[in-house]
Design a protein around this motif. Structure first.
Motif, PDB file in Angstrom:
ATOM      1  N   ASN A  53      -3.591  -6.265   4.849  1.00  0.00           N
ATOM      2  CA  ASN A  53      -3.629  -5.841   3.445  1.00  0.00           C
ATOM      3  C   ASN A  53      -3.401  -4.345   3.258  1.00  0.00           C
ATOM      4  O   ASN A  53      -3.283  -3.868   2.127  1.00  0.00           O
ATOM      5  N   THR A  54      -3.327  -3.605   4.359  1.00  0.00           N
ATOM      6  CA  THR A  54      -2.941  -2.196   4.273  1.00  0.00           C
ATOM      7  C   THR A  54      -1.530  -2.059   3.719  1.00  0.00           C
ATOM      8  O   THR A  54      -1.199  -1.075   3.053  1.00  0.00           O
ATOM      9  N   HIS A  55      -0.716  -3.072   3.981  1.00  0.00           N
ATOM     10  CA  HIS A  55       0.683  -3.026   3.543  1.00  0.00           C
ATOM     11  C   HIS A  55       0.754  -3.233   2.027  1.00  0.00           C
ATOM     12  O   HIS A  55       0.210  -4.204   1.495  1.00  0.00           O
ATOM     13  N   PRO A  56       1.425  -2.345   1.314  1.00  0.00           N
ATOM     14  CA  PRO A  56       1.478  -2.439  -0.154  1.00  0.00           C
ATOM     15  C   PRO A  56       2.256  -3.638  -0.672  1.00  0.00           C
ATOM     16  O   PRO A  56       2.119  -4.002  -1.847  1.00  0.00           O
ATOM     17  N   SER A  57       3.063  -4.268   0.187  1.00  0.00           N
ATOM     18  CA  SER A  57       3.874  -5.408  -0.254  1.00  0.00           C
ATOM     19  C   SER A  57       3.258  -6.750   0.115  1.00  0.00           C
ATOM     20  O   SER A  57       3.886  -7.799  -0.066  1.00  0.00           O
ATOM     21  N   ILE A  58       2.027  -6.716   0.640  1.00  0.00           N
ATOM     22  CA  ILE A  58       1.383  -7.953   1.089  1.00  0.00           C
ATOM     23  C   ILE A  58       0.060  -8.164   0.371  1.00  0.00           C
ATOM     24  O   ILE A  58      -0.723  -7.232   0.194  1.00  0.00           O
ATOM     25  N   ALA A  82       1.618 -18.258  -6.135  1.00  0.00           N
ATOM     26  CA  ALA A  82       2.423 -17.993  -7.325  1.00  0.00           C
ATOM     27  C   ALA A  82       1.803 -16.952  -8.243  1.00  0.00           C
ATOM     28  O   ALA A  82       2.497 -16.348  -9.058  1.00  0.00           O
ATOM     29  N   ARG A  83       0.503 -16.715  -8.082  1.00  0.00           N
ATOM     30  CA  ARG A  83      -0.175 -15.825  -9.026  1.00  0.00           C
ATOM     31  C   ARG A  83      -0.068 -14.354  -8.648  1.00  0.00           C
ATOM     32  O   ARG A  83      -0.385 -13.478  -9.450  1.00  0.00           O
ATOM     33  N   ILE A  84       0.377 -14.043  -7.439  1.00  0.00           N
ATOM     34  CA  ILE A  84       0.339 -12.653  -6.980  1.00  0.00           C
ATOM     35  C   ILE A  84       1.655 -11.934  -7.267  1.00  0.00           C
ATOM     36  O   ILE A  84       2.705 -12.556  -7.458  1.00  0.00           O
ATOM     37  N   GLN A  85       1.586 -10.610  -7.324  1.00  0.00           N
ATOM     38  CA  GLN A  85       2.743  -9.782  -7.663  1.00  0.00           C
ATOM     39  C   GLN A  85       3.494  -9.274  -6.429  1.00  0.00           C
ATOM     40  O   GLN A  85       4.663  -8.912  -6.518  1.00  0.00           O
ATOM     41  N   GLU A  86       2.819  -9.245  -5.278  1.00  0.00           N
ATOM     42  CA  GLU A  86       3.438  -8.710  -4.070  1.00  0.00           C
ATOM     43  C   GLU A  86       4.557  -9.638  -3.570  1.00  0.00           C
ATOM     44  O   GLU A  86       4.603 -10.830  -3.911  1.00  0.00           O
ATOM     45  N   ASN A  87       5.428  -9.098  -2.729  1.00  0.00           N
ATOM     46  CA  ASN A  87       6.548  -9.879  -2.194  1.00  0.00           C
ATOM     47  C   ASN A  87       6.133 -10.827  -1.079  1.00  0.00           C
ATOM     48  O   ASN A  87       6.871 -11.752  -0.743  1.00  0.00           O
ATOM     49  N   TYR A 213       7.699 -10.051  12.364  1.00  0.00           N
ATOM     50  CA  TYR A 213       7.721 -11.520  12.265  1.00  0.00           C
ATOM     51  C   TYR A 213       7.937 -11.959  10.823  1.00  0.00           C
ATOM     52  O   TYR A 213       8.638 -12.944  10.549  1.00  0.00           O
ATOM     53  N   LEU A 214       7.352 -11.208   9.892  1.00  0.00           N
ATOM     54  CA  LEU A 214       7.481 -11.526   8.470  1.00  0.00           C
ATOM     55  C   LEU A 214       8.766 -10.960   7.859  1.00  0.00           C
ATOM     56  O   LEU A 214       9.092 -11.263   6.715  1.00  0.00           O
ATOM     57  N   GLY A 215       9.462 -10.122   8.618  1.00  0.00           N
ATOM     58  CA  GLY A 215      10.715  -9.562   8.141  1.00  0.00           C
ATOM     59  C   GLY A 215      10.559  -8.460   7.120  1.00  0.00           C
ATOM     60  O   GLY A 215      11.392  -8.299   6.226  1.00  0.00           O
ATOM     61  N   ILE A 216       9.484  -7.669   7.266  1.00  0.00           N
ATOM     62  CA  ILE A 216       9.262  -6.557   6.340  1.00  0.00           C
ATOM     63  C   ILE A 216       9.065  -5.263   7.129  1.00  0.00           C
ATOM     64  O   ILE A 216       8.745  -5.288   8.322  1.00  0.00           O
ATOM     65  N   ASP A 217       9.247  -4.138   6.450  1.00  0.00           N
ATOM     66  CA  ASP A 217       9.102  -2.841   7.097  1.00  0.00           C
ATOM     67  C   ASP A 217       7.648  -2.594   7.481  1.00  0.00           C
ATOM     68  O   ASP A 217       6.714  -3.019   6.792  1.00  0.00           O
ATOM     69  N   SER A 218       7.448  -1.868   8.566  1.00  0.00           N
ATOM     70  CA  SER A 218       6.103  -1.538   9.027  1.00  0.00           C
ATOM     71  C   SER A 218       5.516  -0.369   8.246  1.00  0.00           C
ATOM     72  O   SER A 218       6.253   0.476   7.732  1.00  0.00           O
ATOM     73  N   VAL A 219       4.208  -0.351   8.150  1.00  0.00           N
ATOM     74  CA  VAL A 219       3.485   0.779   7.573  1.00  0.00           C
ATOM     75  C   VAL A 219       2.325   1.104   8.496  1.00  0.00           C
ATOM     76  O   VAL A 219       1.943   0.302   9.357  1.00  0.00           O
ATOM     77  N   SER A 220       1.752   2.276   8.326  1.00  0.00           N
ATOM     78  CA  SER A 220       0.581   2.659   9.097  1.00  0.00           C
ATOM     79  C   SER A 220      -0.620   1.854   8.615  1.00  0.00           C
ATOM     80  O   SER A 220      -0.829   1.689   7.408  1.00  0.00           O
ATOM     81  N   VAL A 221      -1.426   1.324   9.552  1.00  0.00           N
ATOM     82  CA  VAL A 221      -2.545   0.459   9.174  1.00  0.00           C
ATOM     83  C   VAL A 221      -3.884   1.081   9.575  1.00  0.00           C
ATOM     84  O   VAL A 221      -3.968   1.891  10.498  1.00  0.00           O
ATOM     85  N   LYS A 222      -4.916   0.666   8.844  1.00  0.00           N
ATOM     86  CA  LYS A 222      -6.267   1.136   9.112  1.00  0.00           C
ATOM     87  C   LYS A 222      -7.242   0.110   8.575  1.00  0.00           C
ATOM     88  O   LYS A 222      -7.028  -0.461   7.505  1.00  0.00           O
ATOM     89  N   THR A 223      -8.330  -0.134   9.295  1.00  0.00           N
ATOM     90  CA  THR A 223      -9.309  -1.125   8.859  1.00  0.00           C
ATOM     91  C   THR A 223     -10.563  -0.474   8.277  1.00  0.00           C
ATOM     92  O   THR A 223     -10.901   0.664   8.627  1.00  0.00           O
ATOM     93  N   HIS A 224     -11.243  -1.232   7.410  1.00  0.00           N
ATOM     94  CA  HIS A 224     -12.516  -0.787   6.858  1.00  0.00           C
ATOM     95  C   HIS A 224     -13.695  -1.313   7.675  1.00  0.00           C
ATOM     96  O   HIS A 224     -14.838  -0.936   7.443  1.00  0.00           O
ATOM     97  N   PHE A 225     -13.395  -2.200   8.640  1.00  0.00           N
ATOM     98  CA  PHE A 225     -14.453  -2.860   9.385  1.00  0.00           C
ATOM     99  C   PHE A 225     -14.691  -2.223  10.757  1.00  0.00           C
ATOM    100  O   PHE A 225     -13.827  -1.531  11.297  1.00  0.00           O
ATOM    101  N   LYS A 226     -15.866  -2.524  11.297  1.00  0.00           N
ATOM    102  CA  LYS A 226     -16.166  -2.134  12.672  1.00  0.00           C
ATOM    103  C   LYS A 226     -16.829  -3.314  13.375  1.00  0.00           C
ATOM    104  O   LYS A 226     -17.332  -4.245  12.728  1.00  0.00           O
ATOM    105  N   ARG A 227     -16.817  -3.294  14.674  1.00  0.00           N
ATOM    106  CA  ARG A 227     -17.360  -4.399  15.454  1.00  0.00           C
ATOM    107  C   ARG A 227     -18.860  -4.549  15.227  1.00  0.00           C
ATOM    108  O   ARG A 227     -19.589  -3.558  15.141  1.00  0.00           O
TER     109      ARG A 227
END
Length: 262
Positions: A53-58, A82-87, A213-227
């Motif tokens: 979900n870091t990706h703005p298009s997902i 069908a309800r979402i705006q992202e690609n 795999y999804l055929g979209i450009d990569s973006v930098s990712v970061k999580t809000h969670f920890k182990r």
């Protein structure tokens, strides 16, 4: 969950279900890319959703087929997309949510998704001991399933019933075998928690693989969670020696070698 909370959840889900059916019946345009994350609990799937979900298009939903049965699971999923705006839209589902909650055949459901151009991301966790303990520890912590970076971990040791733990390991491994069989003839992207998600240094490489795999450009990712169980098991389990002894009497003793695997 008490009766009142259950009824509130039931009404909420059923209202959302009807809305999803309406959307699926309308001539709406679905996202260009659609995917499902197929994984068991405590395998890192929530972490994976957060990273994706870091990706703005997902837009990646979590467990939309959990607990309450929907009448038409496939149409419900299509309506949610069908309800979402992202690609790109995705959601995650567990094998037992399909068999126990929805009362449907997992292979048939995933095959239908595949035939409608949904891509399958399969995430598994190899160490069934750590996976089972993670679940039991979370339950004992009053259902503290996930921790954000700002939350602290309760280090109060808990008692783990050895017999219950061994049964849970068996259950996890049985599901793992079922998953392997039903995915044999279905194209999918395989991921392993221990090698792809456990170490934060691997997150970007793993997500780059998913984006490709999804055929979209990569973006930098970061999580809000920890182990939730990052320390050795002895820090969390009151009867750690008893657990080690019991596991050593089973075919699962090999899992103890990965003591530092969270």
């Amino acid at each position: 969950m008490n009766h009142t909370e259950f009824m509130q959840l039931f009404v909420h889900i059923k209202t959302r279900e009807v809305y999803a059916y309406l959307l699926s019946a309308l001539p709406t345009t679905l996202p260009t890319n659609k995917f499902v994350i197929f994984a068991q609990g405590r395998s890192g799937s929530q972490l994976l959703c957060d990273l994706i979900n870091t990706h703005p298009s997902i837009h990646c939903d979590t467990e939309i087929l959990r607990k309450i049965r929907v009448l038409f699971p496939l149409q419900y999923v299509q309506g949610r997309a069908a309800r979402i705006q992202e690609n790109t839209y995705g959601f995650k589902v567990k094998i037992y949510q399909l068999t126990d909650d929805q009362k449907i055949d997992p292979h048939s459901f995933l095959t239908q998704l595949h035939n409608q151009e949904w891509k399958i991301i399969y995430l598994k966790r190899l160490n069934a001991l750590r996976q089972s303990l993670s679940m039991l520890i979370a339950i004992n912590r009053r259902n503290a399933w996930h921790l954000t970076s700002r939350q602290t971990v309760d280090l109060k040791k808990i008692y783990i019933n050895p017999e219950k733990l061994i049964k849970e390991i068996e259950r996890r491994l049985n599901y793992l075998n079922l998953e392997k069989d039903l995915l044999t003839d279905l194209p999918h992207l395989p991921l392993v928690y221990e090698s792809d998600l456990l170490n934060p240094e691997n997150h970007q490489t793993t997500l780059n693989q998913i984006f490709d795999y999804l055929g979209i450009d990569s973006v930098s990712v970061k999580t809000h969670f920890k182990r939730t169980t990052a320390l050795p098991l002895s820090h969390y389990i009151q009867n750690y020696d008893e657990i080690v002894h019991s596991i050593n009497q089973t075919p699962y003793a090999e899992f103890l070698a990965d003591e530092n695997q969270g």
